[in-house]
Design an enzyme around this catalytic site. Structure first.
Site, PDB file in Angstrom:
ATOM      1  N   LYS A   9      -3.264  -8.886  -0.298  1.00  0.00           N
ATOM      2  CA  LYS A   9      -4.279  -8.372   0.618  1.00  0.00           C
ATOM      3  C   LYS A   9      -5.103  -9.494   1.287  1.00  0.00           C
ATOM      4  CE  LYS A   9      -4.711  -3.975  -1.937  1.00  0.00           C
ATOM      5  NZ  LYS A   9      -5.643  -3.124  -2.738  1.00  0.00           N
ATOM      6  N   TYR A  49      -2.614   4.539   3.127  1.00  0.00           N
ATOM      7  CA  TYR A  49      -3.646   5.053   2.213  1.00  0.00           C
ATOM      8  C   TYR A  49      -3.960   6.526   2.442  1.00  0.00           C
ATOM      9  CZ  TYR A  49      -4.644   0.436   0.224  1.00  0.00           C
ATOM     10  OH  TYR A  49      -4.568  -0.761  -0.452  1.00  0.00           O
ATOM     11  N   ASN A 112      -9.344  -6.260  -4.221  1.00  0.00           N
ATOM     12  CA  ASN A 112      -8.693  -6.528  -5.507  1.00  0.00           C
ATOM     13  C   ASN A 112      -7.333  -7.226  -5.359  1.00  0.00           C
ATOM     14  OD1 ASN A 112      -7.189  -4.410  -4.612  1.00  0.00           O
ATOM     15  ND2 ASN A 112      -7.668  -3.020  -6.294  1.00  0.00           N
ATOM     16  N   HIS A 115      -1.649  -4.968  -3.973  1.00  0.00           N
ATOM     17  CA  HIS A 115      -1.271  -3.566  -4.139  1.00  0.00           C
ATOM     18  C   HIS A 115       0.180  -3.529  -4.600  1.00  0.00           C
ATOM     19  CE1 HIS A 115      -0.013   0.513  -3.169  1.00  0.00           C
ATOM     20  NE2 HIS A 115       1.041  -0.057  -2.592  1.00  0.00           N
ATOM     21  N   GLU A 126       6.347   3.751   1.089  1.00  0.00           N
ATOM     22  CA  GLU A 126       5.595   2.569   1.514  1.00  0.00           C
ATOM     23  C   GLU A 126       6.502   1.508   2.144  1.00  0.00           C
ATOM     24  OE1 GLU A 126       3.492   1.454  -2.031  1.00  0.00           O
ATOM     25  OE2 GLU A 126       2.220   3.245  -1.972  1.00  0.00           O
TER      26      GLU A 126
END
Ligand SMILES: Nc1ncnc2c1ncn2[C@@H]1O[C@H](COP(=O)(O)OP(=O)(O)OP(=O)(O)O)[C@@H](O)[C@H]1O
Length: 131
Positions: A9, A49, A112, A115, A126
């Site tokens: 990310k 998402y 974080n 993913h 995805e």
């Protein structure tokens, strides 16, 4: 053989830690089958998402994932989904194993660092979004 979609990310690319994170996956028995760098559009982020659309953190999540480049990978191997989630650690960096990626690099529940897919169905969905 199983495959999973990993996203490194924006907080990682901004800190120039992408290589370190890729190395963590590379040092396992898993295989990096595809890799690309992309600045996600809102459309891609919203598709990815979709299950969190009603969550209180959704707006922050979309803003974060679209604010810079991400590195998308397809990682394959035996139990790739479970193995990569173990390597990544808990969603919340404060609860994650200190040796996991999120334990080591994660900044907050939103920022974080990585993913990865949580099931075979989501990995196929995805992968078709990002590749
Ligand atoms: N309570 C929260 N506050 C802020 N952001 C959150 C929170 N819960 C989840 N998120 C963000 O939404 C993402 C997706 O949440 P999910 O519950 O699917 O976690 P995950 O499966 O561990 O993470 P990922 O799907 O990114 O691997 C998280 O990675 C995190 O960036």
């Amino acid at each position: 053989m199983e495959r999973t979609l990993v996203l490194i990310k924006p907080d990682v690319l901004e800190r120039k830690l992408m290589g370190e994170i890729i190395s963590v996956y590379e040092k396992t028995n898993l295989h990096i089958a595809a890799i690309k760098i992309i600045k996600p559009t809102e459309q891609i982020a919203e598709k990815h998402y979709i299950e969190h659309k009603e969550k209180p953190f959704y707006v922050e999540l979309i803003r974060y994932i679209t604010r810079g480049e991400v590195c998308a990978l397809i990682i394959e191997g035996e139990n790739a989904i479970t193995e990569v989630r173990k390597i990544n650690g808990d969603t919340d960096p404060e609860k994650a194993e200190p040796a996991s990626i999120r334990g080591k690099y994660g900044i907050s529940k939103t920022e974080n660092s990585v993913h990865s897919s949580d099931s075979k169905e989501s990995s196929e969905r995805e992968i078709s979004i990002w590749f």
